[in-house]
Design a protein around this motif. Structure first.
Motif, mmCIF file in Angstrom:
data_model
loop_
_atom_site.group_PDB
_atom_site.id
_atom_site.type_symbol
_atom_site.label_atom_id
_atom_site.label_comp_id
_atom_site.label_asym_id
_atom_site.label_seq_id
_atom_site.Cartn_x
_atom_site.Cartn_y
_atom_site.Cartn_z
ATOM 1 N N VAL A 31 7.867 7.350 1.295
ATOM 2 C CA VAL A 31 8.786 6.218 1.478
ATOM 3 C C VAL A 31 9.800 6.183 0.337
ATOM 4 O O VAL A 31 9.483 6.508 -0.812
ATOM 5 C CB VAL A 31 7.949 4.919 1.513
ATOM 6 N N SER A 32 11.001 5.761 0.659
ATOM 7 C CA SER A 32 12.060 5.747 -0.353
ATOM 8 C C SER A 32 11.755 4.742 -1.461
ATOM 9 O O SER A 32 11.415 3.586 -1.195
ATOM 10 C CB SER A 32 13.379 5.369 0.325
ATOM 11 N N PRO A 33 11.893 5.169 -2.719
ATOM 12 C CA PRO A 33 11.730 4.211 -3.830
ATOM 13 C C PRO A 33 12.688 3.027 -3.718
ATOM 14 O O PRO A 33 12.396 1.943 -4.206
ATOM 15 C CB PRO A 33 12.025 5.059 -5.073
ATOM 16 N N ALA A 34 13.821 3.224 -3.049
ATOM 17 C CA ALA A 34 14.777 2.118 -2.884
ATOM 18 C C ALA A 34 14.151 1.013 -2.030
ATOM 19 O O ALA A 34 14.370 -0.179 -2.281
ATOM 20 C CB ALA A 34 16.065 2.620 -2.240
ATOM 21 N N GLU A 35 13.366 1.417 -1.023
ATOM 22 C CA GLU A 35 12.710 0.407 -0.172
ATOM 23 C C GLU A 35 11.704 -0.413 -0.998
ATOM 24 O O GLU A 35 11.609 -1.633 -0.854
ATOM 25 C CB GLU A 35 12.000 1.100 0.997
ATOM 26 N N TYR A 36 10.982 0.281 -1.857
ATOM 27 C CA TYR A 36 10.014 -0.427 -2.720
ATOM 28 C C TYR A 36 10.739 -1.470 -3.571
ATOM 29 O O TYR A 36 10.285 -2.605 -3.717
ATOM 30 C CB TYR A 36 9.289 0.603 -3.594
ATOM 31 N N LEU A 37 11.894 -1.089 -4.103
ATOM 32 C CA LEU A 37 12.660 -2.040 -4.923
ATOM 33 C C LEU A 37 13.163 -3.215 -4.093
ATOM 34 O O LEU A 37 13.229 -4.350 -4.588
ATOM 35 C CB LEU A 37 13.840 -1.327 -5.591
ATOM 36 N N GLN A 38 13.479 -2.950 -2.833
ATOM 37 C CA GLN A 38 13.923 -4.060 -1.978
ATOM 38 C C GLN A 38 12.786 -5.060 -1.745
ATOM 39 O O GLN A 38 13.014 -6.266 -1.701
ATOM 40 C CB GLN A 38 14.436 -3.521 -0.627
ATOM 41 N N VAL A 39 11.573 -4.534 -1.587
ATOM 42 C CA VAL A 39 10.420 -5.418 -1.403
ATOM 43 C C VAL A 39 10.194 -6.246 -2.677
ATOM 44 O O VAL A 39 9.949 -7.449 -2.622
ATOM 45 C CB VAL A 39 9.158 -4.603 -1.028
ATOM 46 N N ALA A 40 10.324 -5.597 -3.827
ATOM 47 C CA ALA A 40 10.153 -6.308 -5.102
ATOM 48 C C ALA A 40 11.237 -7.371 -5.271
ATOM 49 O O ALA A 40 10.976 -8.471 -5.772
ATOM 50 C CB ALA A 40 10.186 -5.318 -6.264
ATOM 51 N N THR A 41 12.443 -7.051 -4.846
ATOM 52 C CA THR A 41 13.552 -8.018 -4.938
ATOM 53 C C THR A 41 13.259 -9.251 -4.094
ATOM 54 O O THR A 41 13.493 -10.391 -4.520
ATOM 55 C CB THR A 41 14.871 -7.346 -4.480
ATOM 56 N N LEU A 42 12.715 -9.013 -2.893
ATOM 57 C CA LEU A 42 12.335 -10.135 -2.028
ATOM 58 C C LEU A 42 11.256 -10.993 -2.705
ATOM 59 O O LEU A 42 11.323 -12.233 -2.689
ATOM 60 C CB LEU A 42 11.813 -9.586 -0.686
ATOM 61 N N LEU A 45 0.845 -1.205 0.000
ATOM 62 C CA LEU A 45 0.000 0.000 0.000
ATOM 63 C C LEU A 45 0.875 1.248 0.000
ATOM 64 O O LEU A 45 0.707 2.131 0.847
ATOM 65 C CB LEU A 45 -0.906 -0.002 1.238
ATOM 66 N N VAL A 46 1.775 1.325 -0.973
ATOM 67 C CA VAL A 46 2.745 2.432 -0.933
ATOM 68 C C VAL A 46 2.066 3.784 -1.157
ATOM 69 O O VAL A 46 2.559 4.812 -0.701
ATOM 70 C CB VAL A 46 3.900 2.180 -1.940
ATOM 71 N N GLY A 47 0.909 3.775 -1.813
ATOM 72 C CA GLY A 47 0.193 5.035 -2.033
ATOM 73 C C GLY A 47 -0.251 5.706 -0.742
ATOM 74 O O GLY A 47 -0.592 6.889 -0.736
ATOM 75 N N TYR A 48 -0.246 4.950 0.360
ATOM 76 C CA TYR A 48 -0.643 5.516 1.660
ATOM 77 C C TYR A 48 0.547 6.033 2.455
ATOM 78 O O TYR A 48 0.371 6.545 3.562
ATOM 79 C CB TYR A 48 -1.411 4.463 2.471
ATOM 80 N N ALA A 49 1.742 5.849 1.905
ATOM 81 C CA ALA A 49 2.948 6.348 2.572
ATOM 82 C C ALA A 49 3.837 6.960 1.492
ATOM 83 O O ALA A 49 4.885 6.431 1.140
ATOM 84 C CB ALA A 49 3.668 5.215 3.293
ATOM 85 N N THR A 92 6.130 14.427 -6.506
ATOM 86 C CA THR A 92 6.192 13.077 -5.931
ATOM 87 C C THR A 92 7.604 12.507 -6.071
ATOM 88 O O THR A 92 8.302 12.806 -7.047
ATOM 89 C CB THR A 92 5.163 12.136 -6.621
ATOM 90 N N VAL A 93 8.011 11.689 -5.084
ATOM 91 C CA VAL A 93 9.390 11.186 -5.111
ATOM 92 C C VAL A 93 9.632 10.295 -6.328
ATOM 93 O O VAL A 93 10.764 10.151 -6.789
ATOM 94 C CB VAL A 93 9.768 10.436 -3.802
ATOM 95 N N ILE A 94 8.563 9.672 -6.827
ATOM 96 C CA ILE A 94 8.650 8.902 -8.068
ATOM 97 C C ILE A 94 7.229 8.770 -8.596
ATOM 98 O O ILE A 94 6.284 8.670 -7.812
ATOM 99 C CB ILE A 94 9.302 7.507 -7.844
ATOM 100 N N ASP A 95 7.069 8.789 -9.901
ATOM 101 C CA ASP A 95 5.740 8.583 -10.485
ATOM 102 C C ASP A 95 5.246 7.176 -10.135
ATOM 103 O O ASP A 95 5.972 6.188 -10.305
ATOM 104 C CB ASP A 95 5.833 8.750 -12.008
ATOM 105 N N GLY A 96 4.000 7.092 -9.656
ATOM 106 C CA GLY A 96 3.479 5.814 -9.165
ATOM 107 C C GLY A 96 3.463 4.712 -10.209
ATOM 108 O O GLY A 96 3.727 3.545 -9.899
ATOM 109 N N ALA A 97 3.149 5.054 -11.440
ATOM 110 C CA ALA A 97 3.098 4.048 -12.505
ATOM 111 C C ALA A 97 4.506 3.626 -12.914
ATOM 112 O O ALA A 97 4.796 2.434 -13.079
ATOM 113 C CB ALA A 97 2.340 4.603 -13.704
ATOM 114 N N GLU A 98 5.391 4.608 -13.046
ATOM 115 C CA GLU A 98 6.789 4.301 -13.403
ATOM 116 C C GLU A 98 7.415 3.385 -12.362
ATOM 117 O O GLU A 98 8.201 2.486 -12.683
ATOM 118 C CB GLU A 98 7.621 5.595 -13.484
#
Ligand code: ZN
Length: 492
Positions: A180-191, A173-177, A213-219
């Motif tokens: 958050v660092s895009p790097a963390e999102y990539l770590q979750v995807a890596t897991l 639910l990254v849209g609710y935070a 925005t720190v990164i475009d949500g779709a990108e």
């Protein structure tokens, strides 16, 4: 007399995977489809389904409903499997235990939850395997801050534990935070890639809405798929994309063509619903989505939010209180076309985003039926699938019935089946598949729930079987039926 439990006789059997679309009998035995053919021998239970469509029950990848009453509404809409994948749950073992102890009318399953794991790791909010924990703290900035490496490690380890415990994937639910660092999102995807599990994202803000925005949500979703190899599922592409659906879908198309595993889902309604304390519903942020306070209706009282002060008050006193949000206008042809585009996009599946019931007065009996008028929800909870079939097969979608049904059953099952082999027996009407079956009137199937009357069950759904047991019979709910079983992954 055969050894089967029952035969559905003489219906139009549609199976999008094999291409079968013909008049057939369907025999059920011990929770499975035992045979499909013409002139099958009689069985103890004979059900005449002439003139009706017989097909696989609908598989909902996105249901926040986790109680018997709400799941009955979904069963009456043809749903035989309702999965909580976007928010997810943690610990998943607790969520599975709770559902098994209460009993469920339909099959159930859970992804693990990035948001709940993060609430625990970053803000000390203890998860209990329910969505209530998330809603209660939805607007708390404490869990939305950037995390230190040790905190990220702790939340990743909680997610890994749940994946090892049979979680179906990772809900993000990254849209609710949004900070958050895009790097963390990539770590979750890596897991997720390492575990062979899909992720289910509520996207961050789009750059058209929030230029900073720190990164475009779709990108972000597409990039994670390309960079990590994870299967990234883009939740409710209709609601988070709003009037930018064409741009988002074009991006997804390009990523898919390049080999990235990105999938999409949509629900056929213009309004959204979430906790009123969500970050993107802050008074100063409403304009980003073209909203004003009165675009929100607060479910517990049914009031249209009168102004900024009232919005602040509700966000402070009841952040998890659900609110209807007027995003797209279904009566506006251009908005309607956008909604249809999100549903007809190749490979896109129907998913409801069904919401927990809000009780405007305490329920006299939580499993009483019919539901009293004091229960309210988003109409998508009760009507998504019948509405989607109507619009896609008979309405402006013009897909025809088999393709419309593919988006409701086979498509969602296929999306999960690499991680969840049990899904190979769902979403299909074939011999040896689970007897999760919906029987409906193709001319009469329609939603009846509306924004004003949100819990009216769908019409035209004649019978629904879950693991061979009727949960809906002759259009009526079978009160005592709780044949739903747990759907779990088989971890690598
Ligand atoms: Zn969402």
């Amino acid at each position: 007399m055969s050894s089967w439990d029952g035969v559905l006789r003489g219906g139009r059997v549609i199976d999008p995977e094999s291409g079968l679309d013909a008049i057939r009998d369907v025999a059920v035995a011990q929770g499975r489809i035992a045979a499909i053919g013409r002139g099958l021998p009689p069985a103890p239970a004979e059900v005449d389904v002439a003139g009706l469509v017989v097909t696989a029950g609908f598989v909902d990848l996105h249901s926040h409903v986790n109680d018997v009453a709400g799941l009955r509404l979904q069963a009456l809409d043809g749903v035989t499997t309702a999965l909580e994948l976007e928010a997810g749950m943690t610990p998943v073992a607790a969520a599975y235990r709770h559902a098994a102890a209460e009993g469920r009318p339909v099959n159930y399953g859970f992804a693990t939850s990035w948001a709940l794991a993060r609430m625990h790791a970053v803000a000390g909010i203890r998860p209990r395997g329910t969505l209530g924990t998330f809603l209660a703290s939805i607007g708390d900035p404490a869990w939305q801050r950037r995390a230190r490496p040790a905190e990220v490690a702790a939340l990743l380890s909680a997610l890994a534990d749940d994946l090892a415990d049979g979680a179906l994937g990772i809900g993000i639910l990254v849209g609710y935070a949004p900070a958050v660092s895009p790097a963390e999102y990539l770590q979750v995807a890596t897991l997720a890639a390492a575990a062979g599990g899909p992720t289910f994202t509520h996207a961050r803000d789009l750059i058209e809405m929030v230029p900073g925005t720190v990164i475009d949500g779709a990108e972000e979703i597409v990039r994670a798929a390309g960079q990590t190899g994870a299967h990234m599922h883009y939740c409710h592409v209709n609601s988070t994309s709003q009037r930018h659906i064409e741009r988002v879908l074009a991006l997804v198309s390009r990523a898919q063509a390049a080999g990235a595993r990105v999938t999409t889902e949509a629900y056929p309604y213009g309004y959204a619903m979430t906790g009123i304390g969500a970050a993107f519903l802050a008074p100063e942020r409403l304009a980003e989505r073209g909203l004003v306070p009165s675009s929100l209706t607060y479910a517990p009282t049914g009031e249209r939010v009168s102004g900024t002060e009232r919005l602040r008050e509700l966000r402070r006193t009841d952040p998890g209180g659900l609110a209807m949000i007027e995003l797209l206008d279904e009566n506006e042809p251009s908005d309607r076309a956008l909604l249809m585009r999100s549903l007809t996009f190749p490979g896109s599946v129907v998913a409801s985003d069904a919401m927990p019931l809000t009780w405007t007065a305490p329920p006299p009996d939580p499993v009483g039926w019919p539901l009293p008028k004091t229960a309210v929800t988003h109409p998508r909870t009760a009507g998504t699938f019948a509405r989607a079939v109507r619009l896609l097969a008979r309405g402006e979608g013009r897909l025809g019935l088999p393709e419309a049904l593919r988006k409701c059953s086979l498509g969602p099952a296929q999306l999960l089946q690499d991680r969840v082999p049990a899904m190979r027996r769902k979403g299909r009407l074939q011999s040896a598949c689970d007897a999760d079956v919906v029987v409906f009137d193709p001319a009469g199937i329609t939603d009846r729930a509306s924004y004003a009357d949100s819990t009216r069950p769908s019409a035209g759904i004649r019978h629904v079987l879950v693991n061979g047991t009727f949960v809906v019979r002759n259009g009526e709910l079978v009160h005592e039926a709780l044949p739903g079983r747990a759907v779990r992954a088989e971890p690598r």
